[in-house]
Design a protein around this motif. Structure first.
Motif, PDB file in Angstrom:
ATOM      1  N   LYS A  34     -20.546  17.378 -24.832  1.00 36.10           N
ATOM      2  CA  LYS A  34     -21.571  18.160 -27.362  1.00 36.10           C
ATOM      3  C   LYS A  34     -22.855  17.195 -26.409  1.00 36.10           C
ATOM      4  N   ASN A  35     -23.296  17.639 -27.134  1.00 33.81           N
ATOM      5  CA  ASN A  35     -25.138  16.646 -27.255  1.00 33.81           C
ATOM      6  C   ASN A  35     -24.446  15.331 -28.603  1.00 33.81           C
ATOM      7  N   PRO A  36     -23.826  14.238 -27.864  1.00 39.24           N
ATOM      8  CA  PRO A  36     -23.880  12.881 -28.723  1.00 39.24           C
ATOM      9  C   PRO A  36     -25.628  13.173 -30.260  1.00 39.24           C
ATOM     10  N   LEU A  37     -26.934  13.923 -29.899  1.00 37.22           N
ATOM     11  CA  LEU A  37     -27.790  13.576 -31.073  1.00 37.22           C
ATOM     12  C   LEU A  37     -27.175  14.899 -31.682  1.00 37.22           C
ATOM     13  N   VAL A  38     -26.610  14.368 -33.555  1.00 36.63           N
ATOM     14  CA  VAL A  38     -26.290  14.980 -34.429  1.00 36.63           C
ATOM     15  C   VAL A  38     -26.930  15.038 -36.250  1.00 36.63           C
ATOM     16  N   LEU A  39     -28.537  14.312 -35.653  1.00 40.14           N
ATOM     17  CA  LEU A  39     -29.183  14.274 -36.677  1.00 40.14           C
ATOM     18  C   LEU A  39     -29.017  15.680 -37.304  1.00 40.14           C
ATOM     19  N   PRO A  40     -29.406  15.721 -38.556  1.00 40.23           N
ATOM     20  CA  PRO A  40     -29.101  17.098 -39.544  1.00 40.23           C
ATOM     21  C   PRO A  40     -31.241  17.232 -39.255  1.00 40.23           C
ATOM     22  N   ALA A  45     -31.666  14.304 -47.704  1.00 44.15           N
ATOM     23  CA  ALA A  45     -31.272  12.316 -47.791  1.00 44.15           C
ATOM     24  C   ALA A  45     -31.368  12.487 -46.499  1.00 44.15           C
ATOM     25  N   TYR A  46     -29.992  12.687 -45.693  1.00 37.47           N
ATOM     26  CA  TYR A  46     -29.713  11.708 -44.468  1.00 37.47           C
ATOM     27  C   TYR A  46     -30.768  12.700 -43.564  1.00 37.47           C
ATOM     28  N   GLY A  47     -31.256  14.115 -43.344  1.00 37.25           N
ATOM     29  CA  GLY A  47     -31.492  15.153 -42.681  1.00 37.25           C
ATOM     30  C   GLY A  47     -33.274  13.582 -43.115  1.00 37.25           C
ATOM     31  N   LEU A  48     -34.155  13.473 -43.952  1.00 39.69           N
ATOM     32  CA  LEU A  48     -35.009  13.107 -43.987  1.00 39.69           C
ATOM     33  C   LEU A  48     -35.404  11.465 -43.450  1.00 39.69           C
ATOM     34  N   ILE A  49     -34.383  10.653 -43.411  1.00 39.24           N
ATOM     35  CA  ILE A  49     -34.405  10.181 -43.101  1.00 39.24           C
ATOM     36  C   ILE A  49     -34.521   9.984 -41.227  1.00 39.24           C
ATOM     37  N   GLY A  50     -33.575  10.625 -40.851  1.00 40.41           N
ATOM     38  CA  GLY A  50     -33.417  10.898 -39.114  1.00 40.41           C
ATOM     39  C   GLY A  50     -35.274  11.501 -39.379  1.00 40.41           C
ATOM     40  N   ILE A 116     -25.824   9.535 -32.265  1.00 39.49           N
ATOM     41  CA  ILE A 116     -27.113   9.517 -32.831  1.00 39.49           C
ATOM     42  C   ILE A 116     -27.043  10.618 -33.937  1.00 39.49           C
ATOM     43  N   GLY A 117     -26.379   9.417 -35.067  1.00 39.90           N
ATOM     44  CA  GLY A 117     -26.705  10.226 -36.101  1.00 39.90           C
ATOM     45  C   GLY A 117     -24.719  10.324 -37.088  1.00 39.90           C
ATOM     46  N   ILE A 118     -24.277  11.311 -37.598  1.00 40.09           N
ATOM     47  CA  ILE A 118     -23.671  11.045 -38.102  1.00 40.09           C
ATOM     48  C   ILE A 118     -22.882  12.761 -37.568  1.00 40.09           C
ATOM     49  N   ASP A 119     -21.336  12.090 -36.430  1.00 38.17           N
ATOM     50  CA  ASP A 119     -20.296  13.596 -35.529  1.00 38.17           C
ATOM     51  C   ASP A 119     -19.793  13.625 -37.265  1.00 38.17           C
ATOM     52  N   THR A 120     -19.677  14.771 -37.520  1.00 41.25           N
ATOM     53  CA  THR A 120     -18.948  14.636 -39.022  1.00 41.25           C
ATOM     54  C   THR A 120     -17.722  16.040 -37.990  1.00 41.25           C
ATOM     55  N   GLU A 121     -17.549  16.463 -36.998  1.00 41.10           N
ATOM     56  CA  GLU A 121     -16.972  17.645 -36.135  1.00 41.10           C
ATOM     57  C   GLU A 121     -16.033  16.918 -35.419  1.00 41.10           C
ATOM     58  N   THR A 122     -16.363  16.007 -34.886  1.00 32.83           N
ATOM     59  CA  THR A 122     -15.782  15.471 -34.088  1.00 32.83           C
ATOM     60  C   THR A 122     -15.409  13.719 -34.396  1.00 32.83           C
ATOM     61  N   LYS A 123     -13.718  13.069 -34.440  1.00 35.56           N
ATOM     62  CA  LYS A 123     -13.450  12.062 -34.888  1.00 35.56           C
ATOM     63  C   LYS A 123     -13.681  11.055 -33.576  1.00 35.56           C
ATOM     64  N   LEU A 165     -41.404  -0.721 -42.693  1.00 34.99           N
ATOM     65  CA  LEU A 165     -40.615   0.692 -42.569  1.00 34.99           C
ATOM     66  C   LEU A 165     -39.174   1.254 -41.517  1.00 34.99           C
ATOM     67  N   GLY A 166     -39.370   0.417 -40.316  1.00 33.79           N
ATOM     68  CA  GLY A 166     -38.001   0.800 -39.908  1.00 33.79           C
ATOM     69  C   GLY A 166     -36.892  -0.211 -39.711  1.00 33.79           C
ATOM     70  N   TYR A 167     -37.307  -1.372 -40.463  1.00 35.61           N
ATOM     71  CA  TYR A 167     -35.877  -2.046 -41.039  1.00 35.61           C
ATOM     72  C   TYR A 167     -35.514  -0.744 -42.248  1.00 35.61           C
ATOM     73  N   VAL A 168     -35.989  -1.540 -43.409  1.00 38.80           N
ATOM     74  CA  VAL A 168     -35.798   0.039 -44.969  1.00 38.80           C
ATOM     75  C   VAL A 168     -34.912   0.911 -43.714  1.00 38.80           C
ATOM     76  N   LEU A 169     -35.390   2.244 -43.282  1.00 39.63           N
ATOM     77  CA  LEU A 169     -34.776   3.182 -42.963  1.00 39.63           C
ATOM     78  C   LEU A 169     -33.796   2.961 -41.565  1.00 39.63           C
ATOM     79  N   ILE A 170     -33.159   1.556 -41.532  1.00 38.81           N
ATOM     80  CA  ILE A 170     -32.052   1.145 -40.837  1.00 38.81           C
ATOM     81  C   ILE A 170     -31.155   0.725 -41.894  1.00 38.81           C
ATOM     82  N   GLN A 171     -31.879   0.607 -42.447  1.00 37.86           N
ATOM     83  CA  GLN A 171     -30.509  -0.169 -43.548  1.00 37.86           C
ATOM     84  C   GLN A 171     -30.200   1.393 -44.363  1.00 37.86           C
ATOM     85  N   ILE A 172     -30.878   2.277 -44.703  1.00 39.88           N
ATOM     86  CA  ILE A 172     -30.477   3.226 -45.770  1.00 39.88           C
ATOM     87  C   ILE A 172     -29.628   4.183 -44.403  1.00 39.88           C
ATOM     88  N   GLN A 173     -29.660   3.597 -43.532  1.00 35.63           N
ATOM     89  CA  GLN A 173     -28.384   4.893 -41.867  1.00 35.63           C
ATOM     90  C   GLN A 173     -27.836   3.707 -41.828  1.00 35.63           C
TER      91      GLN A 173
END
Length: 200
Positions: A34-40, A45-50, A116-123, A165-173
């Motif tokens: 499966k694709n490890p890119l799981v950004l919504p 809020a999570y989608g906007l950060i991505g 890349i992102g949070i995978d809520t389907e696969t532990k 900007l990168g630092y702030v986005l990383i901290q939120i992520q």
């Protein structure tokens, strides 16, 4: 040195994102099916950060290309003259190299848990060894190092903006991922948080 930087920056970012994200994603996708890119792609809020993070990375790449092919434009980016010297540039180049090696090693330690992102389907397995024994977020730490390196190599208002900007986005992520990992792994993650610092 200016000519060397014009050549090395685009090559560096192609290698960094090519190895650290594209190649690693392809390898993991083949292993797990499966694709490890799981950004919504929604307006959460999570989608906007991505989205903002992707736009920042694209803007950075456009910047290094512009720096290479249109060097006269550099004067319009409000150069920080006090930091524009060979010593600072060498420090920046060293940080870029360390960031690349650090990120690639950390991704190797993640094995099939890389996302890349949070995978809520696969532990996925909670990785706590290797560089993850020094930092809970070594890949994000490597990305921050690369942002600092870029700023020191070409110190100006635009690269300072990328860094902030990168630092702030990383901290939120990071905090979004920590909240998820706490729910996913429970006490195991709580114990890990108590032993290892967020970045370094």
């Amino acid at each position: 040195m200016a000519d060397f930087i014009k050549i090395i920056l685009p090559i560096y970012f192609i290698i960094y994102f090519g190895i650290a994200f594209v190649l690693k994603s392809l390898i993991v996708a083949k292993r797990i099916g499966k694709n490890p890119l799981v950004l919504p792609k929604d307006d959460s809020a999570y989608g906007l950060i991505g989205l903002y993070f992707k736009l920042t990375l694209i803007a950075m790449f456009v910047y290094v290309l512009a720096f290479a092919f249109f060097p006269a434009w550099h004067t319009y980016f409000l150069q920080i003259i006090q930091l524009d010297n060979s010593t600072i540039k060498y420090i920046g180049l060293t940080l870029l190299l360390i960031a690349l090696l650090w990120t690639v090693i950390a991704q190797g330690h993640m094995k099939n848990s890389w996302r890349i992102g949070i995978d809520t389907e696969t532990k996925t397995e909670l990785v706590t060894t290797g560089l993850f024994g020094l930092s809970r977020n070594p890949i994000f730490f490597g990305m921050i190092l690369s942002l600092v390196g870029l700023f020191l190599v070409t110190p100006n208002a635009l690269t300072a903006l990328f860094l902030i900007l990168g630092y702030v986005l990383i901290q939120i992520q990071i905090r979004l991922e920590e909240e998820f990992l706490g729910k996913e792994h429970g006490q195991e993650y709580i114990n890990y948080k108590q032993k290892v610092r967020r970045l370094i």
